[in-house]
Design an enzyme around this catalytic site. Structure first.
Site, PDB file in Angstrom:
ATOM      1  N   HIS A 175      42.916  43.660  42.751  1.00  0.00           N
ATOM      2  CA  HIS A 175      42.739  42.998  44.144  1.00  0.00           C
ATOM      3  C   HIS A 175      43.813  42.037  44.651  1.00  0.00           C
ATOM      4  O   HIS A 175      43.959  41.923  45.893  1.00  0.00           O
ATOM      5  CB  HIS A 175      41.327  42.910  44.491  1.00  0.00           C
ATOM      6  CG  HIS A 175      41.056  41.552  44.018  1.00  0.00           C
ATOM      7  ND1 HIS A 175      40.441  41.547  42.734  1.00  0.00           N
ATOM      8  CD2 HIS A 175      41.095  40.112  44.412  1.00  0.00           C
ATOM      9  CE1 HIS A 175      39.872  40.123  42.597  1.00  0.00           C
ATOM     10  NE2 HIS A 175      40.443  39.237  43.615  1.00  0.00           N
ATOM     11  N   ASP A 240      32.849  53.382  45.494  1.00  0.00           N
ATOM     12  CA  ASP A 240      32.208  52.004  44.850  1.00  0.00           C
ATOM     13  C   ASP A 240      32.650  52.060  43.166  1.00  0.00           C
ATOM     14  O   ASP A 240      31.683  51.319  42.764  1.00  0.00           O
ATOM     15  CB  ASP A 240      30.741  51.922  45.327  1.00  0.00           C
ATOM     16  CG  ASP A 240      30.377  50.290  45.043  1.00  0.00           C
ATOM     17  OD1 ASP A 240      31.258  49.658  45.233  1.00  0.00           O
ATOM     18  OD2 ASP A 240      29.145  50.572  44.913  1.00  0.00           O
ATOM     19  N   SER A 316      40.317  34.574  40.509  1.00  0.00           N
ATOM     20  CA  SER A 316      40.393  36.061  40.354  1.00  0.00           C
ATOM     21  C   SER A 316      41.793  36.142  39.765  1.00  0.00           C
ATOM     22  O   SER A 316      42.773  35.845  39.913  1.00  0.00           O
ATOM     23  CB  SER A 316      40.327  36.869  41.690  1.00  0.00           C
ATOM     24  OG  SER A 316      39.090  36.554  42.295  1.00  0.00           O
TER      25      SER A 316
END
Length: 383
Positions: A175, A240, A316
């Site tokens: 991400h 998901d 992250s």
């Protein structure tokens, strides 16, 4: 080598049954398990249109599907697993390709992976990732920052953290460069930052020699040559399962010349020393600081580790590591066993609870990432 069609649950149980040895060579030495690993190899590559690089960088991700939701879903079929482990490669000139892979088994063992469905409802995410007292440690001074293991943590120009896992490779979260639909702004000119002393001699300047302030550091940047993102992240966001595949590998344009930390297959949480994990990252509430933390693993699924390590956006992509005994070399060794992904708000037995989540390096993911690094599956037989 032969492909195994159908469900991968048989491979998963074979792995659990015969793919590892006793986790301890002695009661006081938690030992790296020995796995027989599958092989993930490219089968075909297609050219894709150039992306528009229009996504906003997200420094954290969230999901409402917790451990029970994750554990209750079926394993992917062989064809689904191949789709998830296929990957996109983005090059510095903006071109990109999609590579389809095959999964092969050697010595009658392999790997399976669970994924989550999207049917579980969840609460809205809270804005904190600190649990009780803030237990993070800012690392100061070049004697620490420039030495292993802290020196393996690097900063991405998109705002995330990464970890050096080879001479020219950085492991991070998917991400940090891709939002599941397209690449984030700045990815085409992605850079990786290495902390170094601000002054050439490593000092503080002539008028600061007796200062009690921490030594000033700066980032030296290296451009990224290409990136690899699994299709499980890109396709998975539609149903998901994406968080299971929230990892990416960056290849630098030149070697970084620092000691790196090898990747390893994530052992079960009960085999981790003290049940704890460690990671360091560039949390955005402490700009310019490398922040170290460790904590207990609270729960686990096949693909994820649930913990409450204090963290903020910017951390992250940090490599989650442990230190265990390497039986063959008769030495202690740290390995990256996961990638810190983000925050998850979970309904636990009717009571809301939040976790920070790390993506585990499973045998299949190890085989894929190792092949990205080495380019030869024969160099990826030891996890």
């Amino acid at each position: 080598m032969a492909g195994i069609p159908g469900l991968l649950f048989l491979l998963f149980f074979l792995l659990c049954a015969v793919g590892q040895v006793s986790p301890y060579s002695a009661p006081w030495k938690p030992t790296w398990p020995a796995y027989r690993l599958p092989v993930v190899l490219p089968q075909s590559t297609l050219n894709l249109a150039k992306p528009d690089f229009g996504a906003e960088a997200k420094l954290e991700v969230s999901s409402s599907c917790g451990p029970q939701c994750h554990k209750g879903t079926p394993l992917p079929t062989y064809e689904e697993a191949k789709q998830y482990l296929s990957y996109e490669t983005l090059y510095a000139n903006g071109s990109r390709t999609e590579t389809q892979v095959g999964i092969y088994i050697l010595s009658s063992s392999g790997d399976g992976a669970q994924h989550r469905d999207s049917g579980s409802s969840g609460k809205s995410r809270r804005k904190r990732q600190i649990y009780g007292y803030d237990s993070r440690f800012s690392i100061f001074g070049k004697d620490f920052l420039l030495n292993y293991p802290f020196s393996t943590s690097v900063k991405l120009s998109t705002g995330c953290t990464g970890t050096l896992v080879a001479e020219k490779h950085v492991l991070t979260a998917a991400h940090c460069i891709h939002d599941g639909k397209t690449y984030v702004k700045g990815t085409q000119k992605l850079r990786v930052g290495f902390l170094k002393p601000k002054f050439k001699d490593g000092g503080r300047g002539a008028n600061d020699s007796t200062s009690a302030m921490p030594e000033q550091m700066k980032f030296q940047w290296i451009r990224v040559k290409r990136t690899h993102v699994p299709k499980g992240w890109i396709k998975g966001n539609a149903n998901d399962i994406g968080m299971d595949y929230d990892y990416a590998l960056l290849e630098l344009k030149k070697p970084h010349k620092r000691k790196f930390m090898k990747i390893g297959v994530s052992p079960p949480a009960k085999q981790l020393p003290g049940g704890r994990i460690h990671f360091s990252g560039y949390d955005n509430d402490r700009p310019g600081n490398l922040v170290y933390r460790f904590c207990d693993v609270k729960d686990e699924t096949y693909d994820l580790l649930y913990q409450q390590c204090d963290a903020q956006p910017g951390a992250s992509g940090s490599g989650v590591y442990v230190r265990m005994w390497k039986r063959q070399q008769q030495k202690w060794e740290r390995k990256i066993i996961g990638i810190f992904s983000g925050h998850q708000w979970v309904d636990m037995n009717g009571s809301p609870q939040d976790f920070n989540v790390a993506v585990r390096i499973t045998p299949l993911k190890y085989a894929q990432i190792c092949y990205w690094i080495k380019g030869n599956y024969l160099d990826c037989r030891e996890g």
